[in-house]
Design a protein around this motif. Structure first.
Motif, PDB file in Angstrom:
ATOM      1  N   ILE A  68      -6.037   1.559   7.844  1.00  0.00           N
ATOM      2  CA  ILE A  68      -5.956   2.088   6.477  1.00  0.00           C
ATOM      3  C   ILE A  68      -5.570   0.991   5.496  1.00  0.00           C
ATOM      4  O   ILE A  68      -6.327   0.658   4.586  1.00  0.00           O
ATOM      5  CB  ILE A  68      -4.963   3.264   6.407  1.00  0.00           C
ATOM      6  CG1 ILE A  68      -5.444   4.398   7.307  1.00  0.00           C
ATOM      7  CG2 ILE A  68      -4.806   3.748   4.958  1.00  0.00           C
ATOM      8  CD1 ILE A  68      -4.490   5.579   7.413  1.00  0.00           C
ATOM      9  N   SER A  69      -4.395   0.405   5.674  1.00  0.00           N
ATOM     10  CA  SER A  69      -3.920  -0.580   4.689  1.00  0.00           C
ATOM     11  C   SER A  69      -4.604  -1.929   4.844  1.00  0.00           C
ATOM     12  O   SER A  69      -4.582  -2.747   3.924  1.00  0.00           O
ATOM     13  CB  SER A  69      -2.413  -0.780   4.831  1.00  0.00           C
ATOM     14  OG  SER A  69      -2.112  -1.519   6.006  1.00  0.00           O
ATOM     15  N   GLY A  70      -5.192  -2.201   6.012  1.00  0.00           N
ATOM     16  CA  GLY A  70      -5.851  -3.483   6.247  1.00  0.00           C
ATOM     17  C   GLY A  70      -4.905  -4.587   6.673  1.00  0.00           C
ATOM     18  O   GLY A  70      -5.341  -5.688   7.020  1.00  0.00           O
ATOM     19  N   MET A  71      -3.622  -4.303   6.683  1.00  0.00           N
ATOM     20  CA  MET A  71      -2.613  -5.319   7.017  1.00  0.00           C
ATOM     21  C   MET A  71      -2.671  -5.693   8.495  1.00  0.00           C
ATOM     22  O   MET A  71      -2.828  -4.802   9.347  1.00  0.00           O
ATOM     23  CB  MET A  71      -1.240  -4.720   6.687  1.00  0.00           C
ATOM     24  CG  MET A  71      -0.063  -5.513   7.159  1.00  0.00           C
ATOM     25  SD  MET A  71       0.360  -6.849   6.047  1.00  0.00           S
ATOM     26  CE  MET A  71       1.386  -7.833   7.139  1.00  0.00           C
ATOM     27  N   HIS A  72      -2.534  -6.971   8.790  1.00  0.00           N
ATOM     28  CA  HIS A  72      -2.380  -7.358  10.195  1.00  0.00           C
ATOM     29  C   HIS A  72      -1.034  -6.838  10.709  1.00  0.00           C
ATOM     30  O   HIS A  72       0.002  -7.070  10.083  1.00  0.00           O
ATOM     31  CB  HIS A  72      -2.423  -8.881  10.347  1.00  0.00           C
ATOM     32  CG  HIS A  72      -2.094  -9.319  11.738  1.00  0.00           C
ATOM     33  ND1 HIS A  72      -2.875  -8.991  12.818  1.00  0.00           N
ATOM     34  CD2 HIS A  72      -1.041 -10.009  12.238  1.00  0.00           C
ATOM     35  CE1 HIS A  72      -2.335  -9.471  13.913  1.00  0.00           C
ATOM     36  NE2 HIS A  72      -1.218 -10.095  13.596  1.00  0.00           N
ATOM     37  N   CYS A  73      -1.064  -6.139  11.829  1.00  0.00           N
ATOM     38  CA  CYS A  73       0.161  -5.556  12.390  1.00  0.00           C
ATOM     39  C   CYS A  73       0.736  -6.576  13.371  1.00  0.00           C
ATOM     40  O   CYS A  73       0.211  -6.753  14.477  1.00  0.00           O
ATOM     41  CB  CYS A  73      -0.175  -4.236  13.091  1.00  0.00           C
ATOM     42  SG  CYS A  73      -1.109  -3.118  12.020  1.00  0.00           S
ATOM     43  N   TRP A  74       1.807  -7.227  12.949  1.00  0.00           N
ATOM     44  CA  TRP A  74       2.258  -8.434  13.640  1.00  0.00           C
ATOM     45  C   TRP A  74       2.913  -8.190  14.992  1.00  0.00           C
ATOM     46  O   TRP A  74       2.884  -9.060  15.867  1.00  0.00           O
ATOM     47  CB  TRP A  74       3.248  -9.207  12.759  1.00  0.00           C
ATOM     48  CG  TRP A  74       2.563 -10.105  11.788  1.00  0.00           C
ATOM     49  CD1 TRP A  74       2.413  -9.905  10.447  1.00  0.00           C
ATOM     50  CD2 TRP A  74       1.915 -11.358  12.072  1.00  0.00           C
ATOM     51  NE1 TRP A  74       1.707 -10.943   9.884  1.00  0.00           N
ATOM     52  CE2 TRP A  74       1.392 -11.845  10.862  1.00  0.00           C
ATOM     53  CE3 TRP A  74       1.709 -12.102  13.234  1.00  0.00           C
ATOM     54  CZ2 TRP A  74       0.697 -13.050  10.771  1.00  0.00           C
ATOM     55  CZ3 TRP A  74       1.016 -13.304  13.149  1.00  0.00           C
ATOM     56  CH2 TRP A  74       0.516 -13.766  11.932  1.00  0.00           C
TER      57      TRP A  74
ATOM     58  N   PHE B 103       0.836  -1.204   0.000  1.00  0.00           N
ATOM     59  CA  PHE B 103       0.000   0.000   0.000  1.00  0.00           C
ATOM     60  C   PHE B 103       0.872   1.256   0.000  1.00  0.00           C
ATOM     61  O   PHE B 103       0.595   2.224  -0.715  1.00  0.00           O
ATOM     62  CB  PHE B 103      -0.928  -0.006   1.222  1.00  0.00           C
ATOM     63  CG  PHE B 103      -1.840   1.186   1.266  1.00  0.00           C
ATOM     64  CD1 PHE B 103      -2.947   1.254   0.431  1.00  0.00           C
ATOM     65  CD2 PHE B 103      -1.582   2.255   2.106  1.00  0.00           C
ATOM     66  CE1 PHE B 103      -3.776   2.374   0.448  1.00  0.00           C
ATOM     67  CE2 PHE B 103      -2.400   3.374   2.130  1.00  0.00           C
ATOM     68  CZ  PHE B 103      -3.510   3.433   1.297  1.00  0.00           C
ATOM     69  N   GLY B 104       1.943   1.232   0.802  1.00  0.00           N
ATOM     70  CA  GLY B 104       2.831   2.393   0.874  1.00  0.00           C
ATOM     71  C   GLY B 104       3.467   2.736  -0.459  1.00  0.00           C
ATOM     72  O   GLY B 104       3.597   3.912  -0.830  1.00  0.00           O
TER      73      GLY B 104
ATOM     74  N   VAL C 171       6.043   3.302   6.514  1.00  0.00           N
ATOM     75  CA  VAL C 171       7.475   2.993   6.483  1.00  0.00           C
ATOM     76  C   VAL C 171       7.922   2.822   5.030  1.00  0.00           C
ATOM     77  O   VAL C 171       8.920   3.411   4.588  1.00  0.00           O
ATOM     78  CB  VAL C 171       7.783   1.727   7.308  1.00  0.00           C
ATOM     79  CG1 VAL C 171       9.251   1.374   7.198  1.00  0.00           C
ATOM     80  CG2 VAL C 171       7.376   1.930   8.770  1.00  0.00           C
ATOM     81  N   ALA C 172       7.172   2.007   4.277  1.00  0.00           N
ATOM     82  CA  ALA C 172       7.516   1.823   2.862  1.00  0.00           C
ATOM     83  C   ALA C 172       7.402   3.149   2.109  1.00  0.00           C
ATOM     84  O   ALA C 172       8.213   3.453   1.220  1.00  0.00           O
ATOM     85  CB  ALA C 172       6.587   0.784   2.244  1.00  0.00           C
TER      86      ALA C 172
END
Ligand code: SF4
Length: 957
Positions: free
Chosen positions: A882-888, A210-211, A391-392
């Motif tokens: 926002i990105s929907g990513m699981h934040c590990w 996404f970034g 970050v990206a």
């Protein structure tokens, strides 16, 4: 050892000094195609002898025993890189004896990591599933009966046909872990008309994608490491990064030629240990450090003016953030400096707990490298933190500032280095929108919201009638696997679960059908990845089928040649699709008819023949060898389609488009029918980037329009594991659970005895100072408490982790419940699962790894008993708003054990995890738009629907 090439003018002293790394490389690396075609193939059998290769059997030593092989290329399926393999098929037994690298593969160039040759373990694993199975008792009871492929196909085809006829399209879902092919399933699912693609990407790389995407419309970087002057890695790329082996080769080439390498990692990974600059940043602080580097470059005035002025949407930046200021480039630079001035090296160093001088030094190296700055972030920090996508984005900001986008030695957008095959009879986009995959709270999510699928199902937002899982093991791989178990066994939520898998796993035991699918040498796929600045395709193929065909024995279906009745997905989907629509009334059948024989069912050879015949340059290359395109790929396994793809954003717009367009003289934007299609640069109409502005978007109008104005430019968002979120407890730590071990791969390597023998434990890394403070020594048991439960593991006290941070590899801790099937016994613990009521689950280890009797004598030689601990199942769901990513990354507390607690004990409260899901859901900003648009039209989606489906129906708005 290869001899010196005839054009090599180095003296033997220079060659020796280079090899010993006493001096940098004196000659440039050979171009990719040279490595494959023009260097003497001394390390590999010559291609003209591949069909009849003779060598002595090393295992027979000291006797001299010659063996005859047919060498058949395929590609590795143990990670996403798809390196080239050569299967050594014994001509006497017809069996694969071993795997080595394919020297003709443009990305891997004959080399593999440990996991490539270990494919032989996987195809000979005594625990593999050999026949289709149907459950004959309650779900999860491990009662199975063998069935024929015909029975499976007829049953599933009838169920899917009924769902489609009743317009229940969203109840047919295919959920993939490792795709390993190019576009095949998109074509199948779209021919069925379903919005049924789900993936693992939002527990993997969704945030970084996404970034990058919000900057430039391409969602991954493709760094030209080999030609770089400075390499910045936010990952452990040399040992386990994305496209690991191909990238590692090129990073080392760059390093040998004099490039410096910098690594951000709180853990002293193998990669960090060979870096020139190791920045042990505190998890979540990475964006601040990158912005401080940007600030240094801006303040020192070493940005690439031509690139910024022409290829970045700075005018929108000015109009939006500094209305009233003069819209000139000088004014923009002045404002930009001011906007980022707060990110001083001292501020970032305090956030990251590193030396501010390191930040300045690396920034200066980046600006000195200029266009030859290659950088990568795939998972790493992006996948660990809330706001990790920034970050990206901040990393790419550096690439933009120094003008390294698309340059030799710089960082290309992914799509320039990836071949997209054309396919026969492509279906149109589906007209359905599946809200289990793209719920309205996440209009910008880059991929499907698979990490929250169990909670969406529990909330009653939908159900699935036919749910295919393919190489997908969420019970083990995802956070909160117990919630997955709860929905997988609920037949009201999932009518039929079909697991397509080569081996048993923690998810397949909750299936209705378990369908055995082939390993790397037992199936067809084509692969192409952005490993370097060129494009290529490689052919994964069933080598025993190929061998039989070479012997003049025709094979109709791949399962006839594979062990037992192990099949492959490609043929399975053709047969299933044909049976879903036997009379053609659903419109599916035409997509599976032969492109060569009218009205007949397509064969798998015809499918690939058509693709290869439509691959630029391949038919011509094949003709030079007296072959057709399919035969060429069957023989050599790979083809380099293009070389040295740089600066494609400067490609001229075609004349027809230019003629139908108008140019805005003030901005240089070229528009057609009111939409930007290119930009004028140096008097030339160029295609630019696939963003709304056709430029790199420093300011994202999309973020403004969709409810996130404060995140419209690269910035630093506080992670959920920022110090301020942790509280003052002295036992609280940030857990980094994401790192790979180089020889293992998620839940796919438990069936490879060589790999498990090397690594089978996952202790908790704890810094010496923290261990002393809390009273732990190496080998002690520690209770790691998360927001939803705990796991008990051993401690490894080390200086190689940042104080205040703990780390635990996620590859280990495989399990099977008591009474479950025998699978992956090289790696699994037998466990007892106990439901205590009200959402509370316990897991206790009954036995660790044990020797077992089998056809493989090595199974009695297993010496390890510790199979590690399953940590992911204790992680709370953290979907980035926002990105929907699981934040590990997780906040964890380290505790000493209570009486009665043991190694491997796990406890989880799924009611609490549901509450955590709701807390994170509350951080989203669902949009109620007048135009009823669900998602920006320009954002990519796998399996992109028809544009009409992007709009909610009026009765739902
Ligand atoms: S990097 Fe290793 S596991 Fe990945 S494809 Fe290459 S050989 Fe296989």
């Amino acid at each position: 050892m290869s001899a010196a090439h005839p054009t090599d003018r180095r003296s033997w002293i220079e060659r020796t000094a280079e090899r010993l790394r006493l001096i940098p490389r004196l000659t440039p690396a050979p171009a990719e195609h040279h490595a494959a075609w023009e260097e003497p193939l001394r390390r590999f059998p010559p291609t003209e002898q591949w069909q009849d290769w003779h060598e002595n059997d090393a295992g027979a030593w000291p006797r001299r025993q010659e063996r005859r092989y047919h060498l058949i290329p395929t590609t590795c399926f143990n990670c996403e890189s798809a390196c080239g393999l050569l299967a050594y098929v014994d001509k006497d037994s017809g069996r694969v004896q071993r795997f080595e690298g394919n020297p003709l593969h443009p990305a891997s160039r004959g080399r593999t990591c440990a996991k490539g040759p270990a494919t032989i373990n996987q195809i000979t694993d005594p625990d593999r599933i050999l026949y289709p199975l149907r459950r004959s008792g309650p779900r999860g009871s491990n009662q199975w009966e063998r069935v024929s492929w015909d029975e499976v196909l007829d049953d599933l085809a009838a169920k899917i046909r009924k769902a489609l006829q009743e317009k229940r399209h969203n109840e047919v879902v295919y959920h993939v872990g490792r795709p390993g092919h190019e576009g095949y399933m998109d074509r199948v699912l779209q021919s069925w008309g379903v919005d049924g693609h789900n993936s693992h990407t939002n527990v993997c790389s969704g945030a970084a994608r996404f970034g990058y995407n919000i900057w430039q419309g391409y969602d991954r970087p493709s760094p030209d490491f080999a030609n770089a002057d400075f390499i910045l890695l936010l990952s452990a790329h040399l040992e386990s990064g994305h496209y690991f082996n191909p990238h590692a080769q090129r990073i080392m080439e760059g390093k040998m030629a004099g490039a410096e390498v910098a690594v951000f990692d709180p853990r002293l990974s193998n990669t960090a240990s060979v870096a020139d600059h190791w920045l042990p940043t505190r998890p979540g602080s990475e964006a601040a450090v990158l912005l401080a580097m940007a600030n240094v470059i801006l303040q020192e005035g070493h940005y690439d003016r031509h690139f910024l002025e022409n290829w970045v949407n700075w005018r929108e930046y000015m109009q939006t953030r500094h209305p009233g200021a003069p819209v000139t480039f000088e004014s923009f630079i002045e404002r930009l400096r001011g906007d980022y001035a707060e990110y001083t090296p001292e501020f970032a160093a305090a956030e990251a707990e590193i030396d501010p001088q390191q930040i300045v030094t690396v920034a200066q190296r980046i600006r000195r490298a200029g266009h030859r700055f290659a950088a990568h972030n795939w998972r790493g920090a992006a996948s660990g933190n809330r706001g990790g996508w920034q970050v990206a984005r901040c990393l790419h900001f550096l690439t933009v500032l120094v003008g390294a986008v698309g340059q030799p030695g710089g960082t290309q957008p992914s799509a320039w280095s990836k071949f997209k095959p054309d396919m026969p009879q492509k279906p149109p986009g589906q007209t359905f929108w599946n809200e289990l995959h793209y719920p309205r709270e996440y209009p910008l999510t880059h991929y499907e919201m698979s990490p929250i699928l169990p909670y969406l199902l529990k909330e009653g937002r939908g159900r699935m009638d036919v749910y295919f899982t393919r190489v997908f093991n969420p019970v083990w791989t995802y956070p909160d696997g117990f919630s997955w178990i709860e929905v997988l066994r609920d037949e009201a939520l999932i009518g039929n679960h079909v697991a397509l898998t080569p081996t048993w796993n923690e998810t397949a035991i909750y299936a209705d059908y378990v369908l055995p699918m082939g390993m790397a040498s037992e199936r067809h796929d084509i692969n192409s990845y952005e490993t370097h600045a060129g494009t290529w395709i490689a052919f994964r193929q069933p080598v025993q089928r190929r061998f039989l065909e070479a012997q003049g024995k025709p094979v109709e279906f791949t399962y006839e040649a594979n062990p037992g009745e192990v099949w492959e997905e490609d043929e399975f989907w053709i047969e299933l699709s044909w049976r879903i629509d036997p009379d053609g009334s659903l419109g599916i059948k035409p997509h599976f008819t032969s492109p060569y024989r009218e009205g007949e069912k397509m064969t798998i050879d015809e499918y690939y023949r058509w693709i290869f015949e439509h691959t630029a340059g391949l038919p011509e290359a094949a003709a030079k060898e007296g072959l057709d395109a399919l035969a060429y790929m069957q023989r050599y396994g790979a083809f380099a389609v293009t070389q040295d793809r740089f600066a494609l954003h400067t490609a001229p717009l075609d004349e027809q488009t230019v003629a139908a367009s108008r140019v805005d003289e003030a901005t240089g934007t070229v528009s057609k029918d009111g939409a930007p299609v290119g930009i004028m640069v140096d008097g030339k109409a160029c295609t630019g980037f696939p963003t709304p502005s056709r430029r790199q978007e420093l300011l994202s109008p999309t973020m403004m329009d969709w409810g996130w104005p404060e995140a419209a430019i690269p910035g630093y968002l506080h992670s959920h594991v920022h110090r301020e979120e942790l509280g003052p407890d002295e036992n609280v730590f940030v857990m980094v659970p994401t790192f790979r071990l180089p020889n293992l791969i998620h839940s796919r390597s438990g069936n490879a005895k060589w790999l498990v023998e090397i690594s089978h434990r996952n202790p908790v890394w704890l810094h010496t100072s923290d261990a002393q403070r809390l009273g732990f020594a190496t080998g002690d048991l520690v209770k790691v408490r998360t927001d939803i439960g705990f796991f008990i593991d051993r401690v490894w006290v080390t200086e190689s982790i940042k104080p205040g941070v703990v780390a635990c590899s996620h590859h280990i801790g495989r399990w099977m419940p008591e009474g479950g099937p025998d699978g992956n016994r090289w790696a699994i613990n037998r466990v007892r699962l106990t439901e205590q009521g009200d959402g509370k689950w316990r897991m206790n280890t009954v036995t660790g790894v044990q020797p077992f009797e089998s056809a493989d004598a090595d199974s009695l030689r297993i010496f390890w008993r510790d199979g590690g601990v399953h940590q992911n199942i204790t992680h709370a769901p953290h979907p980035d708003p926002i990105s929907g990513m699981h934040c590990w990354h997780q906040r964890v507390w380290l505790e000493h054990l209570q009486a009665g607690e043991s190694y491997g004990d796990i406890e989880v409260d799924t009611k609490r995890s549901f509450e955590v899901y709701r807390e994170w859901l509350a951080q989203t900003r669902p949009q109620q738009r007048a135009d009823r648009l669900r998602r920006p039209l320009w954002l990519t989606r796998p399996l992109r629907p028809d544009t009409s489906a992007f709009y909610e129906p009026e009765d739902k708005a």
